[in-house]
Design a protein around this motif. Structure first.
Motif, mmCIF file in Angstrom:
data_model
loop_
_atom_site.group_PDB
_atom_site.id
_atom_site.type_symbol
_atom_site.label_atom_id
_atom_site.label_comp_id
_atom_site.label_asym_id
_atom_site.label_seq_id
_atom_site.Cartn_x
_atom_site.Cartn_y
_atom_site.Cartn_z
ATOM 1 N N LEU A 33 0.831 -1.209 0.000
ATOM 2 C CA LEU A 33 0.000 0.000 0.000
ATOM 3 C C LEU A 33 0.865 1.258 0.000
ATOM 4 C CD1 LEU A 33 -2.556 -1.179 2.726
ATOM 5 C CD2 LEU A 33 -2.959 -1.073 0.245
ATOM 6 N N GLU A 34 0.558 2.160 -0.920
ATOM 7 C CA GLU A 34 1.241 3.450 -0.951
ATOM 8 C C GLU A 34 0.743 4.311 0.204
ATOM 9 O OE1 GLU A 34 3.418 4.578 -3.304
ATOM 10 O OE2 GLU A 34 3.387 2.687 -4.435
ATOM 11 N N VAL A 35 1.613 5.183 0.672
ATOM 12 C CA VAL A 35 1.184 6.081 1.746
ATOM 13 C C VAL A 35 1.952 7.395 1.648
ATOM 14 C CG1 VAL A 35 2.887 5.222 3.417
ATOM 15 C CG2 VAL A 35 0.734 6.237 4.233
ATOM 16 N N GLU A 36 1.254 8.468 1.921
ATOM 17 C CA GLU A 36 1.927 9.751 2.041
ATOM 18 C C GLU A 36 2.216 9.970 3.515
ATOM 19 O OE1 GLU A 36 0.943 14.527 1.549
ATOM 20 O OE2 GLU A 36 -0.513 13.030 0.868
ATOM 21 N N THR A 37 3.490 10.097 3.861
ATOM 22 C CA THR A 37 3.808 10.283 5.282
ATOM 23 C C THR A 37 3.983 11.771 5.559
ATOM 24 O OG1 THR A 37 6.187 10.017 4.946
ATOM 25 C CG2 THR A 37 4.921 8.026 5.452
ATOM 26 N N ILE A 38 3.328 12.220 6.597
ATOM 27 C CA ILE A 38 3.348 13.634 6.952
ATOM 28 C C ILE A 38 4.210 13.818 8.188
ATOM 29 C CG2 ILE A 38 1.903 15.577 7.677
ATOM 30 C CD1 ILE A 38 -0.419 14.076 6.237
ATOM 31 N N PRO A 39 5.295 14.602 8.058
ATOM 32 C CA PRO A 39 6.160 14.775 9.228
ATOM 33 C C PRO A 39 5.407 15.448 10.373
ATOM 34 C CG PRO A 39 6.810 16.253 7.430
ATOM 35 C CD PRO A 39 5.763 15.352 6.885
ATOM 36 N N TRP A 40 5.585 14.878 11.531
ATOM 37 C CA TRP A 40 4.898 15.390 12.734
ATOM 38 C C TRP A 40 5.920 15.467 13.849
ATOM 39 C CZ3 TRP A 40 4.215 13.508 17.691
ATOM 40 C CH2 TRP A 40 3.176 14.064 18.454
ATOM 41 N N ARG A 41 5.806 16.518 14.654
ATOM 42 C CA ARG A 41 6.782 16.681 15.738
ATOM 43 C C ARG A 41 6.113 16.605 17.102
ATOM 44 N NH1 ARG A 41 8.596 19.197 10.739
ATOM 45 N NH2 ARG A 41 10.816 18.675 10.587
ATOM 46 N N PHE A 42 6.936 16.233 18.074
ATOM 47 C CA PHE A 42 6.481 16.251 19.470
ATOM 48 C C PHE A 42 5.758 17.566 19.756
ATOM 49 C CE2 PHE A 42 10.337 13.464 20.117
ATOM 50 C CZ PHE A 42 9.614 12.325 20.411
ATOM 51 N N THR A 43 4.746 17.510 20.537
ATOM 52 C CA THR A 43 3.941 18.649 21.016
ATOM 53 C C THR A 43 2.924 19.150 20.000
ATOM 54 O OG1 THR A 43 5.307 20.560 20.365
ATOM 55 C CG2 THR A 43 5.928 19.427 22.421
ATOM 56 N N GLU A 44 2.982 18.637 18.764
ATOM 57 C CA GLU A 44 1.998 19.116 17.769
ATOM 58 C C GLU A 44 0.686 18.340 17.913
ATOM 59 O OE1 GLU A 44 5.245 20.568 14.409
ATOM 60 O OE2 GLU A 44 4.058 18.776 14.028
ATOM 61 N N THR A 45 0.170 18.355 19.107
ATOM 62 C CA THR A 45 -1.015 17.542 19.381
ATOM 63 C C THR A 45 -2.252 18.073 18.660
ATOM 64 O OG1 THR A 45 -1.196 18.792 21.423
ATOM 65 C CG2 THR A 45 -0.253 16.594 21.579
ATOM 66 N N GLU A 46 -2.276 19.366 18.403
ATOM 67 C CA GLU A 46 -3.476 19.904 17.740
ATOM 68 C C GLU A 46 -3.624 19.363 16.327
ATOM 69 O OE1 GLU A 46 -4.015 24.103 17.946
ATOM 70 O OE2 GLU A 46 -3.720 24.152 20.130
ATOM 71 N N THR A 47 -2.493 19.148 15.669
ATOM 72 C CA THR A 47 -2.526 18.668 14.284
ATOM 73 C C THR A 47 -3.241 17.326 14.172
ATOM 74 O OG1 THR A 47 -0.298 19.581 14.193
ATOM 75 C CG2 THR A 47 -1.042 18.324 12.254
ATOM 76 N N ILE A 48 -3.127 16.516 15.213
ATOM 77 C CA ILE A 48 -3.741 15.182 15.142
ATOM 78 C C ILE A 48 -4.898 15.045 16.146
ATOM 79 C CG2 ILE A 48 -1.713 13.983 14.189
ATOM 80 C CD1 ILE A 48 -1.113 13.044 17.102
ATOM 81 N N ALA A 49 -5.378 16.176 16.616
ATOM 82 C CA ALA A 49 -6.481 16.137 17.593
ATOM 83 C C ALA A 49 -7.695 15.422 17.006
ATOM 84 C CB ALA A 49 -6.857 17.557 18.024
ATOM 85 N N PHE A 50 -7.856 15.501 15.685
ATOM 86 C CA PHE A 50 -8.988 14.828 15.023
ATOM 87 C C PHE A 50 -9.009 13.333 15.282
ATOM 88 C CE2 PHE A 50 -5.492 14.478 12.069
ATOM 89 C CZ PHE A 50 -5.627 13.190 11.592
ATOM 90 N N SER A 51 -7.840 12.767 15.670
ATOM 91 C CA SER A 51 -7.785 11.317 15.909
ATOM 92 C C SER A 51 -8.246 10.963 17.323
ATOM 93 C CB SER A 51 -6.357 10.802 15.682
ATOM 94 O OG SER A 51 -5.498 11.258 16.717
ATOM 95 N N GLY A 52 -8.524 11.994 18.119
ATOM 96 C CA GLY A 52 -9.029 11.726 19.464
ATOM 97 C C GLY A 52 -7.953 11.371 20.468
ATOM 98 N N GLN A 53 -6.714 11.508 20.072
ATOM 99 C CA GLN A 53 -5.601 11.244 20.981
ATOM 100 C C GLN A 53 -4.375 12.005 20.489
ATOM 101 O OE1 GLN A 53 -2.884 8.514 19.959
ATOM 102 N NE2 GLN A 53 -3.563 9.565 18.114
#
Lengths: 231, 231
Positions: A33-53
């Motif tokens: 499976l192809e995937v686009e990986t998005i760089p994410w850094r410690f403390t950037e919790t808002e960016t992934i808040a949509f995941s509920g964690q």
């Protein structure tokens, strides 16, 4: 179709160093499976808040959001059953060998440290010299000295059982919904102790204790009815 | 048909205390197979000399002799494929969770002990206070102090990898003949270290090192081409 994965990155965005994200990237590759990986850094919790964690990896595919590397692997296996299996039937046997290896190299030495002296008392007198000499050679000390610290070592021993405990958090048996050879491997060690020693290895509220109790009841109490101590 | 198993016994012949024999007895029960267990005592090597080795369990069925609990389990699985599987497809996934639990609770803390300070150097300056504070709270000491003994701890760390090493003695990948999620779980930890630290974790002649090298090459070098140290 867009498939995206939030992936822990260093200051250099090309540096992706999370062990959990690597599990997921390799699982995706395994499934082709192809995937686009998005760089994410410690403390950037808002960016992934949509995941509920607040932790990566987070996989987003067709509006489905999955977080936690184990949950992602299980989701991929179910979503793509026709692609190479991450946990195939052959792997069941092979991975059980890992449990076997863990029992042989970690669990058994620990249990020996707790109860090996007590074995002397249950074997025939004429076999005691053999047992003492062979084991004392292996341990490099007397049987009595080898178990002398067992009370003090109990916390460390119980900590060593953490892989069993964590596994039982997610499923009733080591082999899953029903018992299997992985359970028999690990249980064999506890039955060994139960047969030879009254020493209490597990606390009553330990999930490992509950699992051990269910193992003793299996097959009409095959193991539970066998001679041994109530521990 | 006679099916017999030589089973380690205590002075009391009813006391059967070998963890390996218990693995086999439960595996036979799982398959719904009757067995006559023959009490065997330490040093009675002549009694089982016909098996070509000196340890129990030894299973004898229809003229076939199988020793070693792992070999017996594999033999039973192949001999009785229509009976409940000891390592079924569902078990593959479930048992892989054990590998996951081992990695999370044993392998990752060890790798952190080796390389966690080096992570500071690869993350953005503005994330360093968060990383330092959260990890120092977890470890109860400074990052520098946590890794200070890493050279001295290397032998103990490498010993903790023994379950991986033993498994790789019997098969090329943790998941068996081909790589699977069990490999990706364990490899993720080594890739984490490789990404952040030049510290050499494995000796070149360690089978774990060879396996890690093959993991780096998988999927056209997906992991091996990623930024990281040559270790």
């Amino acid at each position: 179709m867009a498939r995206m994965m939030y992936d822990l990155a260093g200051a250099d965005p090309a540096l992706r160093f999370s062990p959990f994200c690597w599990r997921t990237r390799l699982a995706l590759a395994h499934k082709g499976l192809e995937v686009e990986t998005i760089p994410w850094r410690f403390t950037e919790t808002e960016t992934i808040a949509f995941s509920g964690q607040g932790l990566v990896p987070v996989l987003v595919e067709d509006g489905t959001v999955v977080s936690d590397s184990w949950a992602i692997a299980c989701w991929l296996e179910e979503r793509y059953p026709d692609r190479p299996s991450l946990f195939g039937a052959a792997a069941g046997q092979a991975v059980t060998r890992f449990v076997n290896s863990w029992a042989d190299s970690v669990l058994h030495p620990w249990i020996a440290r707790m109860v090996v002296r007590d074995i002397l008392d249950v074997i025939k007198p004429e076999h005691r010299p053999y047992f003492r000499e062979s084991r004392e050679k292996r341990f490099g000390t007397t049987l009595e000295a080898w178990v002398a610290e067992r009370e003090a070592l109990l916390p460390e021993f119980r900590k060593a059982l953490q892989p069993v405990r964590l596994t039982l958090r997610g499923q009733p048996w080591l082999a899953g919904a029903t018992p299997g050879y992985a359970d028999y491997i690990v249980f064999g060690a506890f039955q060994w102790a139960r047969c030879v020693s009254p020493f209490r290895l597990l606390e009553a509220d330990d999930p490992v204790h509950g699992w051990r109790g269910r193992m003793l009841d299996l097959f009409d109490g095959l193991a539970g009815r066998a001679p041994g101590h109530e521990v």
